[in-house]
Design an enzyme around this catalytic site. Structure first.
Site, PDB file in Angstrom:
ATOM      1  N   GLY A  24       1.276  -1.675  -0.109  1.00 14.24           N
ATOM      2  CA  GLY A  24      -0.248   0.157   0.129  1.00 14.24           C
ATOM      3  C   GLY A  24       1.178   1.085   0.014  1.00 14.24           C
ATOM      4  O   GLY A  24       1.912   1.289   0.209  1.00 14.24           O
ATOM      5  N   GLY A  80       0.698  -5.079   0.817  1.00 14.19           N
ATOM      6  CA  GLY A  80      -0.723  -5.059  -0.054  1.00 14.19           C
ATOM      7  C   GLY A  80      -0.970  -5.637  -1.115  1.00 14.19           C
ATOM      8  O   GLY A  80      -1.175  -6.510  -1.601  1.00 14.19           O
ATOM      9  N   GLU A 139       6.274  -5.856   7.609  1.00 12.26           N
ATOM     10  CA  GLU A 139       5.589  -4.685   8.719  1.00 12.26           C
ATOM     11  C   GLU A 139       6.408  -4.969   9.503  1.00 12.26           C
ATOM     12  O   GLU A 139       6.503  -3.373  10.259  1.00 12.26           O
ATOM     13  CB  GLU A 139       4.247  -5.152   8.747  1.00 12.26           C
ATOM     14  N   ASP A 144      -0.680  -7.451   7.396  1.00 16.69           N
ATOM     15  CA  ASP A 144      -2.119  -6.974   7.308  1.00 16.69           C
ATOM     16  C   ASP A 144      -2.861  -7.514   6.126  1.00 16.69           C
ATOM     17  O   ASP A 144      -2.680  -9.087   5.518  1.00 16.69           O
ATOM     18  CB  ASP A 144      -2.394  -5.427   7.514  1.00 16.69           C
TER      19      ASP A 144
END
Length: 352
Positions: free
Chosen positions: A67, A115, A138, A146
């Site tokens: 992302g 992402g 992350e 996520d």
């Protein structure tokens, strides 16, 4: 759409094609991109002349690096709703991909992170190449895996997902297949031909037809480092605290364990503890939707966490690669410090 668009949508034979088109940014996702992809998937699903969907990234360096971290960083600093809006729409897209009604073929060529994993690993037909470098990195930016990774990682063989989540290290095509994040390996030079033969399938083609076709073009992915080191991984990463994992790694001989311990020691202590707790919760969860709801709550907590802003600063803004985590050690992260990430976001994304 023209070549300047961030996502290019086209039809080729019976295939709907979605091409991420930010090659200079490694096809990192923006909110408009998420919306275009979601809309295209709905249109292709409703079109009886479309047998399958093929998703790929433009450029030779990567499928999708994740992302738009700068946007999330800026939104959190400003206190705007941009980050929450992005996460909500991105996570809904991840869930839609997992339930997509037609074969969803994703070409994970090159860098596939964050992402990008959300766009690929939930799909039905996941193709990696010799250039694939897949990661959920992350913990190195004060964040956590996520996009439904807390559902996917616990379902990798043994503790491979725990190793991936805590270290954040990139893995190869063979590792991605071993960890159940991918299905087939195809040579990068063969991808254009693969798209052509998928597009030539009849509109009535089934998911198994697509799998069979990909298998005819599949290449040997080589040896999986994670599979070779599975015994070490399963012993060392079975603990339910990061301290237990590090203690176990210290007792393992060899470079593999030493590398893992060294990398973990460089990551955000808060992120490490949050990630492990989320992975253990994901292991007993009933659905991807349940994990995505939990992740969204943790995302909202991240916006109030020092390490996220410091991690993005060090990795993306100043690029000094020298984050100053706070708290700086695992022993200074109390259980209550992690509890606050488990406050459910309202409204929830899904009823579970």
């Amino acid at each position: 759409m023209d070549s300047q668009d961030e996502v290019i949508i086209e039809r080729r034979g019976s295939a709907g094609i979605i091409r991420l088109n930010r090659p200079k940014a490694l096809n990192s996702l923006t909110l408009p991109m998420v919306r275009v992809i979601a809309s295209a998937l709905e249109d292709f699903a409703a079109d009886p002349s479309v047998a399958s969907v093929v998703v790929m990234g433009e450029g030779e360096r990567g499928f999708c690096a994740g992302g738009d971290i700068r946007l999330l960083h800026q939104s959190g600093k400003e206190g705007s709703d941009g980050a929450e809006t992005f996460w909500r729409e991105e996570f809904r897209l991840n869930h839609a991909i997992s339930r997509y009604s037609k074969p969803y073929v994703v070409l994970m060529d090159g860098i596939t992170m964050g992402g990008g994993v959300g766009l690929s690993a939930h799909g039905s037909h996941r193709v990696v190449t010799e250039r694939t470098r897949l990661a959920m990195p992350e913990t190195g930016i004060g964040y956590f895996p996520d996009v439904g990774a807390t559902w996917l990682l616990p379902r990798a063989p043994g503790e491979a997902g725990t190793w991936m989540g805590l270290t954040g290290l990139a893995v190869s095509a063979a590792d991605a297949i071993h960890a159940r994040f991918a299905d087939h390996c195809v040579a990068s030079t063969a991808l254009p031909a693969l798209v052509d033969v998928i597009a030539a399938l009849p509109a009535s083609a089934s998911a198994e037809d697509v799998h069979a076709l990909i298998r005819t073009m599949a290449a040997d992915a080589g040896e999986s480092r994670l599979a070779v080191n599975r015994d070490v991984i399963d012993r060392a990463f079975a603990g339910d605290t990061v301290e237990d994992v590090l203690q176990a790694l210290a007792g393992e001989p060899g470079e593999f364990a030493a590398e893992a311990a060294g990398v973990i020691a460089s990551r955000s202590p808060t992120s490490l503890k949050l990630t492990l707790r989320l992975l253990r919760a994901g292991r007993t969860s009933a659905s991807l939707a349940e994990c995505l709801n939990r992740e969204l709550g943790a995302c909202m907590g991240i916006l109030y966490n020092h390490d996220f802003y410091e991690g993005v600063r060090a990795a993306v803004i100043d690029k000094d690669r020298n984050p100053k985590w706070s708290p700086a050690s695992l022993s200074d992260v109390a259980p209550g410090d992690i509890d606050r990430f488990f406050i459910a976001a309202q409204p929830p994304l899904f009823a579970t």
